[in-house]
Design a protein around this motif. Structure first.
Motif, PDB file in Angstrom:
ATOM      1  N   ARG A  33       0.746  -1.332  -0.108  1.00 58.19           N
ATOM      2  CA  ARG A  33      -0.141  -0.053   0.094  1.00 58.19           C
ATOM      3  C   ARG A  33       0.953   1.277  -0.056  1.00 58.19           C
ATOM      4  NH1 ARG A  33      -4.407   2.240  -1.587  1.00 58.19           N
ATOM      5  NH2 ARG A  33      -5.790   3.240  -0.139  1.00 58.19           N
ATOM      6  N   GLU A  70      -8.917  13.120   3.761  1.00 52.69           N
ATOM      7  CA  GLU A  70      -9.926  12.151   2.991  1.00 52.69           C
ATOM      8  C   GLU A  70     -10.760  12.779   1.836  1.00 52.69           C
ATOM      9  OE1 GLU A  70     -12.049  13.277   6.663  1.00 52.69           O
ATOM     10  OE2 GLU A  70     -10.029  12.893   6.382  1.00 52.69           O
ATOM     11  N   GLN A  75      -7.784   7.802  -4.698  1.00 49.20           N
ATOM     12  CA  GLN A  75      -7.429   6.380  -4.916  1.00 49.20           C
ATOM     13  C   GLN A  75      -7.459   6.218  -6.345  1.00 49.20           C
ATOM     14  OE1 GLN A  75      -6.718   3.868  -2.920  1.00 49.20           O
ATOM     15  NE2 GLN A  75      -6.500   2.976  -4.811  1.00 49.20           N
ATOM     16  N   MET A 114      -1.001   9.585   7.785  1.00 49.91           N
ATOM     17  CA  MET A 114      -1.096   8.514   7.130  1.00 49.91           C
ATOM     18  C   MET A 114      -0.251   7.301   7.283  1.00 49.91           C
ATOM     19  SD  MET A 114      -3.479   9.516   4.728  1.00 49.91           S
ATOM     20  CE  MET A 114      -4.490   9.882   6.081  1.00 49.91           C
ATOM     21  N   ASP A 116      -0.096   4.931   9.155  1.00 52.67           N
ATOM     22  CA  ASP A 116      -0.698   3.335   9.674  1.00 52.67           C
ATOM     23  C   ASP A 116      -1.520   2.898   8.624  1.00 52.67           C
ATOM     24  OD1 ASP A 116       0.170   3.501  12.194  1.00 52.67           O
ATOM     25  OD2 ASP A 116      -1.374   4.574  13.150  1.00 52.67           O
ATOM     26  N   ASN A 117      -1.910   3.984   7.459  1.00 50.30           N
ATOM     27  CA  ASN A 117      -2.431   3.283   6.310  1.00 50.30           C
ATOM     28  C   ASN A 117      -1.836   3.020   5.039  1.00 50.30           C
ATOM     29  OD1 ASN A 117      -4.779   4.111   7.722  1.00 50.30           O
ATOM     30  ND2 ASN A 117      -4.863   6.099   6.831  1.00 50.30           N
ATOM     31  N   PHE A 118      -0.528   3.150   5.106  1.00 46.56           N
ATOM     32  CA  PHE A 118       0.475   2.928   4.006  1.00 46.56           C
ATOM     33  C   PHE A 118       1.772   2.297   4.437  1.00 46.56           C
ATOM     34  CE2 PHE A 118      -2.427   6.226   2.760  1.00 46.56           C
ATOM     35  CZ  PHE A 118      -3.055   5.841   1.550  1.00 46.56           C
TER      36      PHE A 118
END
Length: 271
Positions: A33, A70, A75, A114, A116-118
């Motif tokens: 990711r 967000e 995306q 960001m 923790d998301n990537f």
């Protein structure tokens, strides 16, 4: 936690945005990711993807107008890749944009939010070693230096190395130099070959992977695509970025970063 890689060059024309875009794609296609952030006031990633200067909201709206992240992170059609574009920035307001990035912790707050998301956050910086680039280095865990295979680029790369050392010593102890990646290489030409020989023999951390000068990059720019997304036969330059992504992940792993590689594996049976 994400590995945050700034792609930095002390001069223009080194292939910095080409590296940032195609490396981010290669990492995402390998299953990691990845977020690509364009902090360049000129919006180089957007132009590389053939987007109009005012088409996308992005970083500028977030740091100037406080638009939630967000709402401005895009995306992409590649499921593992997201993009935070520069946003709609009037050229007359570039100094405001640069001042905010220089004088605030806005970029650090973005990568923290960001992280923790990537697994990877790739930051495309502007050419030069000014305030925006310094802000990116202060928020990064790693830095990658493109080196155009020509004499001026070799002479000026010491400036970038000096700034990186200063940032690590005084602003961001976590920052590590991944290495120097040679761009636009033609080993069949004496000048390019001599530059590569000098780089391999005198510079620290020149990566094994290099990117050749090839017409396909002009075609990709014309179509507004990463090289891996061009139609037709699978271009060998795409494989170069896959190898580069693997080499970078190995370097980060050896430096103690988290690349998703398990330290221990169970015994398996072949037959």
């Amino acid at each position: 936690m994400a590995n945050i890689i700034s792609v930095v060059s002390s001069k223009g024309g080194t292939g910095k945005t080409t590296i940032a875009l195609n490396l981010a794609v290669a990492l995402a296609e390998a299953g990691d990711r990845t977020l690509l952030i364009d902090v360049d006031p000129l919006g180089a990633v957007g132009f590389s993807l053939a987007r109009d200067d005012t088409e996308w909201r992005g970083l500028a709206e977030h740091i100037v107008d406080e638009t939630p992240l967000e709402e401005v992170i895009i995306q992409t059609k590649l499921s593992q890749l997201a993009l935070l574009p520069r946003g709609r920035l009037d050229p007359l307001d570039i100094d405001i944009y640069e001042n905010i990035l220089r004088c605030s912790s806005a970029l650090q707050e973005i990568v923290d939010a960001m992280s923790d998301n990537f697994r990877f956050i790739v930051i495309d910086t502007p050419s030069g070693l000014g305030s925006v680039t310094r802000a990116a280095l202060s928020a990064s865990t790693h830095v990658l230096l493109p080196l155009q295979a020509e004499p001026l680029a070799l002479r000026s790369i010491s400036q970038a190395l000096h700034v990186i050392r200063h940032v690590k010593d005084n602003e961001n102890r976590k920052l590590e130099l991944l290495g120097v990646v040679a761009m636009m290489v033609r080993l069949d030409m004496d000048v390019s070959f001599n530059i590569m020989h000098a780089a391999w023999s005198s510079l620290p951390g020149v990566l094994e992977t290099y990117i050749p000068r090839a017409e396909i990059f002009h075609l990709a720019s014309e179509k507004g695509l990463p090289v891996a997304f061009l139609p037709g036969r699978y271009p060998p330059e795409t494989k170069r970025f896959e190898i580069l992504a693997t080499e970078i992940k190995t370097l980060i792993y050896n430096m103690g970063g988290d690349t998703g590689v398990e330290n221990e594996r169970p015994q398996r049976e072949l037959i």
